[in-house]
Design a protein around this motif. Structure first.
Motif, PDB file in Angstrom:
ATOM      1  N   SER A  45      53.809  26.855  31.129  1.00 29.90           N
ATOM      2  CA  SER A  45      53.932  26.127  30.245  1.00 29.90           C
ATOM      3  C   SER A  45      53.053  24.217  29.504  1.00 29.90           C
ATOM      4  N   PRO A  46      52.118  25.058  29.203  1.00 36.42           N
ATOM      5  CA  PRO A  46      51.727  25.794  28.159  1.00 36.42           C
ATOM      6  C   PRO A  46      51.332  27.336  28.656  1.00 36.42           C
ATOM      7  N   ASP A  47      51.511  28.151  28.419  1.00 29.73           N
ATOM      8  CA  ASP A  47      51.376  29.810  28.830  1.00 29.73           C
ATOM      9  C   ASP A  47      49.441  29.340  28.924  1.00 29.73           C
ATOM     10  N   VAL A  48      48.756  29.837  29.999  1.00 32.49           N
ATOM     11  CA  VAL A  48      47.496  29.749  29.715  1.00 32.49           C
ATOM     12  C   VAL A  48      47.280  30.752  31.495  1.00 32.49           C
ATOM     13  N   PRO A  49      45.947  31.517  31.117  1.00 32.67           N
ATOM     14  CA  PRO A  49      45.741  32.033  31.897  1.00 32.67           C
ATOM     15  C   PRO A  49      45.650  31.192  33.450  1.00 32.67           C
ATOM     16  N   TYR A  50      45.767  31.554  34.296  1.00 34.34           N
ATOM     17  CA  TYR A  50      45.582  31.252  35.960  1.00 34.34           C
ATOM     18  C   TYR A  50      45.244  32.840  36.982  1.00 34.34           C
ATOM     19  N   SER A  51      44.723  32.285  37.816  1.00 37.66           N
ATOM     20  CA  SER A  51      44.497  32.888  39.203  1.00 37.66           C
ATOM     21  C   SER A  51      44.645  32.596  40.725  1.00 37.66           C
ATOM     22  N   MET A  52      44.507  33.423  41.151  1.00 41.06           N
ATOM     23  CA  MET A  52      45.528  32.975  42.698  1.00 41.06           C
ATOM     24  C   MET A  52      44.577  32.536  43.787  1.00 41.06           C
ATOM     25  N   GLY A  53      45.291  31.988  44.502  1.00 42.67           N
ATOM     26  CA  GLY A  53      43.477  32.091  46.268  1.00 42.67           C
ATOM     27  C   GLY A  53      44.708  31.197  47.279  1.00 42.67           C
ATOM     28  N   ARG A  54      43.816  30.686  47.950  1.00 47.85           N
ATOM     29  CA  ARG A  54      44.148  30.288  49.582  1.00 47.85           C
ATOM     30  C   ARG A  54      43.163  29.139  49.893  1.00 47.85           C
ATOM     31  N   ASP A  55      44.088  27.928  50.206  1.00 45.97           N
ATOM     32  CA  ASP A  55      43.432  26.687  50.021  1.00 45.97           C
ATOM     33  C   ASP A  55      43.152  26.670  52.052  1.00 45.97           C
ATOM     34  N   ALA A  56      41.792  25.455  52.454  1.00 42.88           N
ATOM     35  CA  ALA A  56      41.920  25.903  53.656  1.00 42.88           C
ATOM     36  C   ALA A  56      42.399  26.254  55.358  1.00 42.88           C
ATOM     37  N   PHE A  57      43.976  26.031  54.415  1.00 39.67           N
ATOM     38  CA  PHE A  57      44.668  26.602  55.309  1.00 39.67           C
ATOM     39  C   PHE A  57      45.424  27.654  54.894  1.00 39.67           C
ATOM     40  N   GLY A  58      45.210  28.189  54.755  1.00 37.89           N
ATOM     41  CA  GLY A  58      45.581  29.713  54.504  1.00 37.89           C
ATOM     42  C   GLY A  58      47.210  29.526  53.506  1.00 37.89           C
ATOM     43  N   ASN A  59      46.983  28.582  52.935  1.00 41.37           N
ATOM     44  CA  ASN A  59      48.147  28.497  51.610  1.00 41.37           C
ATOM     45  C   ASN A  59      47.442  29.042  49.936  1.00 41.37           C
ATOM     46  N   ALA A  60      48.930  30.009  50.008  1.00 39.13           N
ATOM     47  CA  ALA A  60      48.037  30.594  47.869  1.00 39.13           C
ATOM     48  C   ALA A  60      48.678  29.500  47.790  1.00 39.13           C
ATOM     49  N   GLN A  61      47.606  29.559  46.449  1.00 41.37           N
ATOM     50  CA  GLN A  61      48.005  28.642  45.832  1.00 41.37           C
ATOM     51  C   GLN A  61      47.856  29.180  44.331  1.00 41.37           C
TER      52      GLN A  61
END
Length: 263
Positions: A45-61
């Motif tokens: 909220s606000p309800d906006v589009p987002y993407s999924m990925g991983r950082d340099a340590f393999g953490n989902a973000q």
């Protein structure tokens, strides 16, 4: 094995309107040998589009761009996590291991913490895990848990001089001690039952795998722990990070609940 259901909510209120912001959220349970996540739901909220990925340590973000004017930004992430599937966390990535061998950022040591380590050297067991348990137990005995006396920028050396702190400080100090013993160690953020916010602990490299230890509670990581992210120190594992236009000052509300569900 346990089934834990979690609910992580963060709300940021701004004193002035934010016209736009880039955001990155790291609050998704990791898939490891010890745990598996299901039925993850994400609400922004606000309800906006987002993407999924991983950082340099393999953490989902989760990351995205919010161009809707707002004075409050919040996110809620819920789901189920099956824990206790294995006693180990993850297989070690040898290409990344060197990153966790040396002092960095908030876990760098100074004269005071080095002097404490020197007092313990002659008592340390030879085995890596036994050594980790010994250092964890001594830290738990010699350091006091107290909220409000340190902050997100407090280093291991500063916390040790103060003699008190929270889970982040316990983790940084233990990592510093392990590094002085040339043992690869990394910072972990996650959730446990009974916490009102996220929790922090440490993982140690041994026999080709990462193994978790919680210096705040003086116990190995078990079925009650939901792991979110790993890094060199707390700065690598920030749950929320953003770059914004406007906003003024800000206040933050965090509510975390973890409950066991009968299998």
């Amino acid at each position: 094995m346990k089934k834990l259901t979690f609910d992580y909510y963060m709300q940021i209120d701004y004193s002035e309107e934010v016209s736009s912001c880039h955001f990155t959220i790291k609050c998704l349970p990791k898939e490891t040998l010890r745990q598996r996540a299901e039925k993850i739901k994400i609400r922004l909220s606000p309800d906006v589009p987002y993407s999924m990925g991983r950082d340099a340590f393999g953490n989902a973000q989760i990351y995205g761009w919010d161009d809707m004017a707002h004075t409050t930004f919040s996110f809620q992430i819920t789901g189920d996590v099956y824990t206790g599937l294995d006693g180990r966390e993850e297989k070690i990535n040898k290409d990344m291991l060197a990153v966790f061998r040396h002092p960095h950022g908030l876990n760098r040591v100074g004269d005071t913490l080095s002097a404490y380590y020197e007092k313990l050297v002659g008592m340390l067991p030879a085995d890596v895990w036994e050594k980790t348990l010994f250092l964890t137990h001594r830290l738990h005995e010699d350091f006091v848990y107290e909220k409000g006396c340190t902050n997100v920028d407090t280093t291991a050396e500063q916390a040790w001089k103060l003699g008190r702190g929270v889970c982040q400080d316990y983790a940084h100090i233990l990592i510093a001690l392990l590094h002085m013993e040339h043992i690869p160690a990394r910072y972990v953020t996650g959730m446990i039952p009974g916490e009102g916010a996220s929790h922090a602990w440490v993982e140690v490299a041994e026999d080709g795998f990462w193994h978790g230890i919680d210096p705040t509670n003086d116990i190995p990581v078990g079925d009650d722990y939901i792991k979110i992210g790993v890094g060199r120190d707390a700065a690598d594992c920030l749950i929320n990070r953003g770059i914004m236009h406007g906003g003024g000052s800000q206040t933050q509300i965090v509510r975390v609940s973890v409950n066991e569900v009968e299998l």
